[in-house]
Scaffold this active site. Structure first.
Site, PDB file in Angstrom:
ATOM      1  N   HIS A 131      -6.032 -29.330  31.341  1.00  0.00           N
ATOM      2  CA  HIS A 131      -5.093 -28.895  30.305  1.00  0.00           C
ATOM      3  C   HIS A 131      -4.474 -27.534  30.623  1.00  0.00           C
ATOM      4  CE1 HIS A 131      -3.668 -29.303  26.157  1.00  0.00           C
ATOM      5  NE2 HIS A 131      -3.730 -27.985  26.122  1.00  0.00           N
TER       6      HIS A 131
ATOM      7  N   HIS B  13      -1.323 -33.632  21.060  1.00  0.00           N
ATOM      8  CA  HIS B  13      -2.603 -33.427  20.406  1.00  0.00           C
ATOM      9  C   HIS B  13      -3.265 -34.795  20.241  1.00  0.00           C
ATOM     10  CE1 HIS B  13      -4.556 -29.989  17.964  1.00  0.00           C
ATOM     11  NE2 HIS B  13      -4.595 -29.758  19.244  1.00  0.00           N
TER      12      HIS B  13
END
Ligand SMILES: Nc1ncnc2c1ncn2[C@@H]1O[C@H](COP(=O)(O)OP(=O)(O)O)[C@@H](O)[C@H]1O
Ligand SMILES: [Mg+2]
Lengths: 229, 731, 83, 83
Positions: B45, B91
């Site tokens: 990430h 998300h």
């Protein structure tokens, strides 16, 4: 004319209503922070929409206990014009300036759309430019706009011509289908007995925008400017 | 003291080679806090270790780009002294675990990325993908995600003006929640994250730090398995009210000349924000965690450094200006605390209880971060020819009825009515159009915004799919009358350690790059989300594209609703009849084979430029691009939104299913008043663009040769699917 | 001292959430559910030693802020005495 | 049988509502308030005679629907036995 707009942490329609006052009513509004204890010289007080204090606990409940609201209550007793829109309406019921309360929409979800309103009472300082029973397009955007009060209050509201706006269909009928949130009697806005305090869930300030082809809210601000000038 | 065991290293998602590198650069064993810091900074990430190589191939510049990838958000010049600041972010994993909070905090995060740069957020969009409608979790997830997005955006008072929703079995156990935010700033009032000035203060503002989302960054990058339920307590809860205060406080402070650098604490919280800010400034940073406002007692250095509590920011300010800043945050009742200082050591030093808990060269964390050129294999579906005899025997309008009542083509009204799409009163074109239009406050200028992706195309042919996603975004911006400027993206893929997934990524980004290049439509920001799989099954590759265009004069734009009866309906662009991978093929024929329609970028550009001129010269005010569902679905959408029907009398070749439901690219439908036809023909002929006159707008029904259906019936079908699905009447 | 304030919709007041819960439970197959109402609970941590004082104060807080007496009733219970 | 399910945010999970209530009470002058948390309460009316059955069923309903186990804990109490 001067307009005071109360700003709470979490208010989010304060700028929008200021823009409508500036552009349509041609009045430069004053923004009043909730912690102030004095209302500046003005002819009208607006409690704007939004999520004051996050709408935590109950919509409007924490804002209703803000220092500035004590002043607003005092002013209302003097017959001063006060308008609460959306969250502002919820705050005014929490301060008991208006009877009844706004509970969760019966569909249990937030609704944002343009609704049709009937101008039930056009003899007020904010509605005199409309015809009686004129049907106007005004957007709503709320999660708790379901007007509720006991029978007695409803009877009183009806008897005293205190219902300002009702949700209706295109033919002006107060049908269930036209009722977006379950409000009793399709009530969208009410005034107090004296007629100086208005609370309404729909947002007239969102209907003064020529580009989005919604401008039925303009007469609302023009009424105010003309009457209170 | 935690001894660093092999298991512990593994648990932190750090592989053997990576750990060896840590040992050799530190020349000692890392502390537990340091291990956490490495793990966060080197997670997929934060480090983009699998994707960097391919991302670097995307074009990122044109004459309007002020800031490309690398900052909190991308920035473009939109003229008159204004800049648009935007970004999209995923998300996905948090939303699958807790749909309401996951989606809400996704919105919160993307808002912060935008206002940290000095822009007031003016619009939110979201690109959502759920499992098939019959899957037992879909209803719950859909409900939770939509109300979570609304819950956050509505409260903070930024309109949510559009997006996309798709249902497909590949997302059954791995939904996608991508949120995009667009903000507007003055060009001379933009804030960046590069720290500067030895001796300047590191200031923490916003909400307090709790044990939320510890390991969030590593969770977001590791494949789901059935034990993922155990990771649940890491889900963060959003507090949009605090975010609203943070937004107003930051914008108020930004009017003063106080902030030297600012960055939100997003994934990997204090760790990544402090390392990135110091790293960009080529400085060192020393932080004393005892000064971090904490919500819980006895939080360790490890926990504070890795917490992903929401609604927090890190700023660099000059010591003498501390009071000005403090006063503003106190007014908004937010925490404000000086937690550290900049120095020239180029090291990160973390203290807790008077002890040094971490001390690392920032270069090791950043430049030393792993980067992999993973092996890949590109798999394209073989082309197939759907035989005439395998087409549906139903007449076109009957098929249309099925399509408008299907999960993927029905009206999304149920979704956008739960979003306040009008607050700020600058929404010119509401959800439901090809792109949303937002007015720049107090001007006559507008921004057009769209999100697009067609994952089934990407699965069948990732290169073509990547190209198509960018082209479709461009087309949607063209058709409302804007000048497309740039895009943000959110690249959602499966496990990159598998060759065929890496192949999807490589090919899709190359397709995107190609389209961006040809259309002069660069990428200015974005996000990568990998490991979107459950128990080994990958999602369809989903490069979600968020496009932004400028409308210089809001007196002139175009919308897709029919405006008048008697207008002439034209389709612009070549119709070849490509039905492979069309919704008609997948929904009606249940055929998922073959190559998707290919975008010819030269045609795309030529057709788009023509539409642009037609709108600008006021020859048309009604236009719609043809996408999912093909020509007839596009026509029906125009009729439904304008509440005006049409009458089409089509010869045989033009009334075939291939013609009516094929998804050939680069096409538009426009309507022309009689007296505008010549002018339009002249332009189209000059540009050698194919067009075809289909019929006229008329009445309250759709008529196609001998078949007809009333608008009312069609509208009912179109708008009732969501309600029926959610109330359980429909599966 | 820890105190709970339980706030429930008054008898006769519309309770859309309660209604929805009832319906969902029935849809999930819980046929024995005959009714549901939803309320709020506020847990307060008070720095007060005396029970009577704590109760009186909590009553005041409930009337002033925690409950909307037009549509809600409240009930106070002490859950953790410091003594 | 009448049963209450009390649903509170899990320990450590952010509770913005509770925080807002605490701040507001303090501003109203209730200085003794040291903390507040907000939860939900669901009152169920069950057509069940047996206590054990009722408790088991309610537990199931709470896990399935009433509480969000990711961020909330629940507690069941019987308030009116029909017997
Ligand atoms: N999640 C969502 N939130 C808000 N609006 C949405 C959402 N999903 C779809 N919409 C709106 O519904 C309309 C149709 O979406 P879509 O079919 O994806 O459009 P297009 O084919 O033009 O890209 C668009 O106006 C879009 O903005
Ligand atoms: Mg489109």
């Amino acid at each position: 004319m001067k307009a005071a707009i109360i700003v709470f942490p979490g208010s989010n329609c304060d700028r929008d209503i200021a823009v409508s006052f500036r552009n349509v009513a041609k009045v430069e509004p004053k923004m009043v922070w909730h912690k102030e204890t004095h209302i500046p010289d003005c002819n009208i007080i607006i409690v704007p929409g939004g999520f004051s204090f996050g709408d935590y606990l109950r919509c409007g409940s924490i804002a209703a206990n803000s220092p500035i609201m004590r002043e607003v209550v005092k002013k209302s007793k003097e017959g001063f014009p006060i308008i609460g829109i959306c969250n502002g309406f919820q705050i005014l019921t929490e301060t008991r300036l208006l009877p009844g309360t706004l509970i969760r929409n019966n569909c249990l979800s937030f609704i944002c759309k343009t609704t049709k309103l009937s101008v039930v009472n056009n003899r007020t300082y904010f509605s005199q430019k409309y015809f009686k029973n004129q049907i106007i397009d005004i957007p709503i955007a709320h999660n708790e706009g379901n007007y509720f009060a006991n029978d007695e209050i409803i009877k009183e509201l009806e008897g005293n011509n205190q219902i300002a706006f009702k949700y209706c269909d295109e033919d002006g009928n107060f049908s269930n289908e036209a009722n977006p949130n379950g409000s009793l009697k399709n009530i969208a806005g009410i005034i107090n007995k004296k007629g100086n305090v208005l609370g309404m869930m729909p947002h007239p300030e969102r209907a003064t925008n020529k580009l989005s082809r919604l401008n039925d809210g303009e007469q609302f601000f023009i009424s105010i400017a003309e009457t209170l000038l | 003291m935690n001894k660093i065991s092999k298991e512990l290293v593994e648990e932190h998602g750090i592989n053997e080679d990576e750990y060896k590198f840590i040992l050799s650069s530190l020349k000692r064993e890392p502390t537990f806090t340091e291990l956490g810091i490495f793990s966060a900074m080197w997670s997929e990430h934060c480090s983009y270790k699998s994707s960097k190589f391919w991302l670097n191939k995307l074009p990122t510049k044109n004459e309007n780009v002020i800031q490309g990838p690398g900052e909190n958000a991308g920035i473009i010049n939109i003229g008159d002294g204004f800049a648009a600041v935007f970004k999209m972010e995923s998300h996905n994993h948090p939303s699958f675990i807790e749909p309401y909070q996951g989606a809400a905090t996704g919105v919160g995060g993307i808002l912060r990325d935008v206002f940290t740069m000095g822009a007031r957020p003016v619009a939110l969009m979201n690109s959502l993908r759920f499992g098939e409608t019959s899957h037992n979790k879909t209803r719950h997830l859909l409900n939770g995600v939509v109300s979570g997005i609304g819950g956050y955006g509505n409260c903070i008072g930024v309109p949510t003006v559009g997006g996309e929703v798709e249902f497909n079995s590949s997302y059954n156990d791995n939904i996608l929640v991508n949120a995009m935010c667009v903000g507007v700033a003055k060009i001379d009032k933009i804030f960046y994250s590069k720290a500067s000035g030895v001796g300047n203060l590191v200031v923490y503002v916003g909400s307090k730090t709790g044990r939320d989302g510890i390991h969030g960054a590593t969770m977001a990058s590791s494949e789901f398995d059935d034990s993922s339920d155990e990771k649940r307590p890491t889900v963060q809860v959003g507090d949009p009210f605090s975010e609203k205060l943070l937004l107003e406080a930051c914008l108020e402070l930004m009017k003063e000349d106080v902030i030297i650098a600012i960055q939100d604490m997003g994934a990997a919280g204090l760790t990544s924000s402090s390392v990135e800010m110091a790293g960009k400034g080529n400085l060192g940073i020393e932080i004393d965690l005892d000064y971090v406002p904490c919500r819980e007692i006895n939080m360790s250095a490890y926990e504070i450094m890795l917490s992903e509590s929401q609604e927090r920011m890190l700023m660099i300010i000059e010591p003498k200006k501390e009071d000005i800043a403090k006063k503003i945050f106190e007014k908004w009742e937010l925490d404000f605390s000086v937690i550290g200082i900049l120095n020239d050591s180029k090291r990160l030093v973390i203290k807790r209880n008077k002890e040094i808990k971490a001390e690392i060269d920032i270069d090791i964390l950043e430049k030393g971060a792993p980067s992999y050129q993973r092996p890949y294999k590109i798999i394209n579906m073989k082309d197939c020819n759907i035989k005439e005899s395998n087409l549906s025997k139903e007449p076109p309008l009957t098929i249309l009825k099925q399509l408008v009542y299907s999960p993927n083509l029905s009206s999304r009204k149920w979704v956008w009515e739960q979003y306040d799409h009008m607050v700020m009163t600058d929404t010119v074109l509401n959800p439901g159009g090809d792109a949303a239009i937002i007015r720049i406050h107090d001007t006559n200028k507008g921004l057009a915004i769209t999100t697009d992706s067609t994952p089934r195309y990407c699965f069948a042919n990732p290169y073509e799919g990547g190209k198509q996603a960018v082209a479709e975004a461009w087309r949607n911006l063209i058709t409302v009358g804007s000048r497309p400027i740039a895009i943000t993206d959110c690249l959602n893929f499966g496990n990159p350690e598998k060759e065929e997934i890496m192949g999807q990524f490589a090919a899709a980004t190359q397709g995107m790059a190609h389209a961006c290049e040809e259309l002069d439509f660069p990428v200015v920001s974005g996000n990568v989300s990998l490991y979107n799989e459950t128990n080994g099954k990958g999602i369809n590759p989903t490069p979600a594209i968020g496009g932004v265009g400028v409308i210089d004069n809001l007196d002139i734009f175009s919308t897709h609703n029919f405006k008048r009866e008697g207008d002439n309906i034209f389709v612009i662009g070549k119709t070849l009849g490509s039905i492979n991978q069309s919704i008609y093929a997948t929904e009606i024929l249940q055929n998922n084979n073959g190559c998707p329609p290919k975008v010819n970028l030269a045609d795309e550009k030529n057709n788009g430029k023509a539409i642009q001129i037609l709108i600008k010269n006021k020859i048309i005010d009604t236009s719609h691009d043809i996408s999912d569902g093909g020509l007839l679905v596009a026509l029906a959408e125009m009729a439904l939104s304008g509440n005006i029907g049409f009458e089409l009398l089509l010869e045989k070749e033009f009334s075939s299913h291939r013609f009516l439901f094929g998804e050939d690219q680069s096409r538009y439908i426009i309507t022309l008043q009689n007296h505008k036809i010549d002018e339009a023909m002249l332009l189209l002929n000059e540009k050698r663009i194919q067009y075809h006159n289909l019929g006229k707008t008329k009445g309250a029904k759709l008529v196609l040769n001998e078949e007809e259906i009333s608008l009312k019936e069609l509208k009912n079908l179109h708008e009732s699917w969501f309600d029926n699905y959610l109330s359980g009447k429909e599966n | 001292m820890k105190i709970y304030v339980k706030i429930m919709p008054k008898e006769g007041v519309l309770d859309p959430q309660g209604k929805a819960i009832e319906n969902s439970l029935k849809q999930l197959g819980f046929a024995n559910v005959q009714g549901a109402r939803q309320g709020k609970i506020v847990e307060l941590n008070l720095d007060i030693k005396n029970k009577e004082d704590a109760l009186a104060l909590t009553r005041e807080m409930s009337e002033k802020l925690l409950a909307n007496m037009v549509i809600e009733d409240f009930e106070i219970s002490i859950i953790k005495d410091d003594l």
